[in-house]
Design an enzyme around this catalytic site. Structure first.
Site, PDB file in Angstrom:
ATOM      1  N   ARG A   1      31.187  45.032  49.674  1.00 23.46           N
ATOM      2  CA  ARG A   1      31.287  45.869  48.294  1.00 23.46           C
ATOM      3  C   ARG A   1      30.345  46.805  48.374  1.00 23.46           C
ATOM      4  O   ARG A   1      29.032  46.703  48.498  1.00 23.46           O
ATOM      5  CB  ARG A   1      31.218  44.846  47.240  1.00 23.46           C
ATOM      6  CG  ARG A   1      32.474  43.781  47.120  1.00 23.46           C
ATOM      7  CD  ARG A   1      32.299  42.886  45.829  1.00 23.46           C
ATOM      8  NE  ARG A   1      32.409  43.399  44.537  1.00 23.46           N
ATOM      9  CZ  ARG A   1      32.263  42.964  43.276  1.00 23.46           C
ATOM     10  NH1 ARG A   1      32.085  41.558  43.263  1.00 23.46           N
ATOM     11  NH2 ARG A   1      32.786  43.524  42.216  1.00 23.46           N
TER      12      ARG A   1
ATOM     13  N   SER B   1      31.837  50.776  37.047  1.00 21.76           N
ATOM     14  CA  SER B   1      30.774  51.173  35.939  1.00 21.76           C
ATOM     15  C   SER B   1      29.500  50.100  35.988  1.00 21.76           C
ATOM     16  O   SER B   1      28.832  50.305  35.092  1.00 21.76           O
ATOM     17  CB  SER B   1      31.488  50.502  34.507  1.00 21.76           C
ATOM     18  OG  SER B   1      32.060  49.284  34.493  1.00 21.76           O
TER      19      SER B   1
ATOM     20  N   ASP C   1      40.172  44.145  35.160  1.00 22.16           N
ATOM     21  CA  ASP C   1      40.245  42.921  35.291  1.00 22.16           C
ATOM     22  C   ASP C   1      41.295  42.001  34.680  1.00 22.16           C
ATOM     23  O   ASP C   1      41.513  40.740  35.295  1.00 22.16           O
ATOM     24  CB  ASP C   1      38.965  42.313  34.666  1.00 22.16           C
ATOM     25  CG  ASP C   1      37.567  42.461  35.714  1.00 22.16           C
ATOM     26  OD1 ASP C   1      37.784  42.889  36.476  1.00 22.16           O
ATOM     27  OD2 ASP C   1      36.432  42.006  35.356  1.00 22.16           O
TER      28      ASP C   1
ATOM     29  N   LYS D   1      36.840  45.327  44.443  1.00 28.20           N
ATOM     30  CA  LYS D   1      36.304  44.148  43.797  1.00 28.20           C
ATOM     31  C   LYS D   1      36.005  43.090  44.757  1.00 28.20           C
ATOM     32  O   LYS D   1      36.024  43.250  45.836  1.00 28.20           O
ATOM     33  CB  LYS D   1      37.354  43.767  42.684  1.00 28.20           C
ATOM     34  CG  LYS D   1      37.160  44.856  41.597  1.00 28.20           C
ATOM     35  CD  LYS D   1      36.275  45.036  40.616  1.00 28.20           C
ATOM     36  CE  LYS D   1      36.056  45.664  39.611  1.00 28.20           C
ATOM     37  NZ  LYS D   1      35.166  45.680  38.421  1.00 28.20           N
TER      38      LYS D   1
ATOM     39  N   ARG E   1      42.424  44.220  45.094  1.00 25.72           N
ATOM     40  CA  ARG E   1      43.141  43.372  44.255  1.00 25.72           C
ATOM     41  C   ARG E   1      44.700  44.014  44.288  1.00 25.72           C
ATOM     42  O   ARG E   1      45.441  43.161  43.864  1.00 25.72           O
ATOM     43  CB  ARG E   1      42.667  43.286  42.658  1.00 25.72           C
ATOM     44  CG  ARG E   1      41.370  42.402  42.929  1.00 25.72           C
ATOM     45  CD  ARG E   1      40.568  42.237  41.565  1.00 25.72           C
ATOM     46  NE  ARG E   1      39.497  41.211  41.460  1.00 25.72           N
ATOM     47  CZ  ARG E   1      38.799  40.993  40.485  1.00 25.72           C
ATOM     48  NH1 ARG E   1      38.645  41.894  39.600  1.00 25.72           N
ATOM     49  NH2 ARG E   1      38.160  39.902  40.415  1.00 25.72           N
TER      50      ARG E   1
END
Length: 417
Positions: A116, A162, A304, A331, A335
């Site tokens: 990540r 964020s 999410d 993530k 996803r």
């Protein structure tokens, strides 16, 4: 006419986002803070352990369900090696905190976490005066040679996560001079609003000077007591389950004054035909026996929960398009592709672009769901499994990242008929 059964009360654990933010703010504060009903999961335990390795005393009370954090009144000192495990918040929040202190700090984590990105955070810390060395791919392992940070003006690219901004904001009251942050293209704004609200609870001075321009004063933090809300992202699974099974579920402690933007997921379910009641202290979703499609929704601010909607979308009466979620590719897994691949394996027609997914209604055939070690993939497809027999998770235990008791609670609320 038979009266409708009262809604079942879901037992949703505390918010991961609030727990880990509050742990950091309490660690930086002067005095001892009490966190009531914090989440106990893989991610929060990794974060708590990292703080103790940084020299922050954290006392757990098994009898009263509280964590007591004795703050060190600023950044850490002496250096340490920190294992972040799979916790993205640890890798994004703790390096700025360490950089406000003194010493050499090495942050590392799992292979999944190493993949990540961290480059935007490393670059921002460098501009504030830290010496930072990132791994070959721009992520972990990350070394921070800390001697405090200066303030001033900083521009941050918010397109990817964020969490970079939240980590910098939480460190800002520990800087030598005030900091003004200008944010470009921010995703998941509700999480930044949560960060700012919690910083203020711990005594920080934070002002949004103009849209996207945030000013933070110096002066540190003051210890406080905080009750951790139930996790709104986790609650999305039981709310969606109610919508697709025609049952009613209430989540106590999650009401209209919640700090968590992901509670907005219930408004998406309202669009899809569920009955929704958001009260002062609880939220209830009741399924109507029909899931309505034929709409497009921007879920960038609550990304999410996009997987929760996408997983149940085959049960709708028309296609559903979810957009604004390009950052969800960065993530625990990509996803968008993880959801699309699993739905395709179920025989569901799916179309994807860089920032969106469209799911068509249709029958769901039995298959083995690839979780990609991603707790949210596992939980979202468990909800689809309530209406589509024969779905099997290849890694059901990955839910321990945020909700160790998820499978038992889903069975309790929605027993097989």
């Amino acid at each position: 006419m038979t009266a409708a059964a009262p809604p079942l009360a879901a037992r949703i654990p505390g918010s991961k986002s609030i727990t880990n933010r509050a742990l950091l703010l309490a660690a930086a504060a002067t005095g001892t803070s009490r966190l009531r009903a914090p989440l106990t999961s893989d991610d929060t335990l990794a974060f708590r352990t990292a703080l103790t390795d940084l020299g922050v005393p954290v006392e757990t009370g098994p009898q009263d369900g509280q964590w007591r954090v004795t703050g060190i009144g600023g950044g850490p000192s002496g250096g340490a090696t920190i294992r972040c495990a799979d916790a993205g918040t640890a890798a994004r929040f703790l390096p700025p905190f360490a950089a406000t202190g003194r010493g050499r700090y090495l942050f590392d984590g799992s292979d999944q976490l190493r993949a990540r990105p961290l480059r935007p955070l490393a670059d921002a810390l460098t501009r504030l005066g830290a010496r930072v060395s990132a791994g070959g791919s721009g992520g972990l392992p990350l070394r921070v040679d800390a001697d405090g940070l200066r303030g001033g003006e900083l521009t941050v690219d918010g397109r990817h996560s964020s969490q970079f901004l939240s980590g910098l904001l939480m460190a800002a009251p520990l800087l030598r001079t005030p900091l003004t942050v200008t944010v470009r293209d921010l995703v998941s704004r509700p999480y930044v609003d949560m960060t700012i609200a919690l910083m203020r609870r711990f005594g920080a001075s934070v002002t949004e000077v103009d849209p996207g321009v945030i000013g933070i004063g110096t002066g540190g933090y003051t210890a406080t007591d905080l009750a951790v809300e139930p996790d709104a992202s986790t609650a999305s699974y039981v709310f969606a389950a109610a919508a697709v099974t025609g049952r009613a579920v209430t989540v106590p402690g999650l009401g209209r004054d919640s700090l968590q933007g992901d509670l907005g997921f219930v408004e998406v379910l309202r669009t899809a035909g569920a009955r929704v009641e958001v009260g002062p202290d609880a939220t209830t979703v009741t399924g109507t026996g029909r899931l309505r499609g034929g709409f497009e929704v921007d879920m960038g601010g609550i990304s999410d929960t996009f997987m929760t909607l996408a997983a149940i979308a085959p049960l709708a009466d028309a296609p559903i398009t979810i957009r604004g979620i390009a950052h969800a590719r960065l993530k625990e897994s990509d996803r968008i592709e993880a959801v699309a691949g699993n739905l395709a394996a179920c025989g569901v027609a799916v179309e994807t672009r860089q920032d969106r997914i469209t799911v068509h209604p249709g029958g769901v055939r039995p298959t083995r769901i690839r979780c990609h070690r991603d707790h949210r993939i596992a939980m979202a497809f468990s909800v689809l499994g309530l209406r589509a027999p024969g779905l099997e998770l290849d890694d059901p235990a990955c839910v321990t990242k945020t909700f160790p008791g998820f499978h038992a609670e889903l069975r309790r609320l929605f027993p097989a008929r």
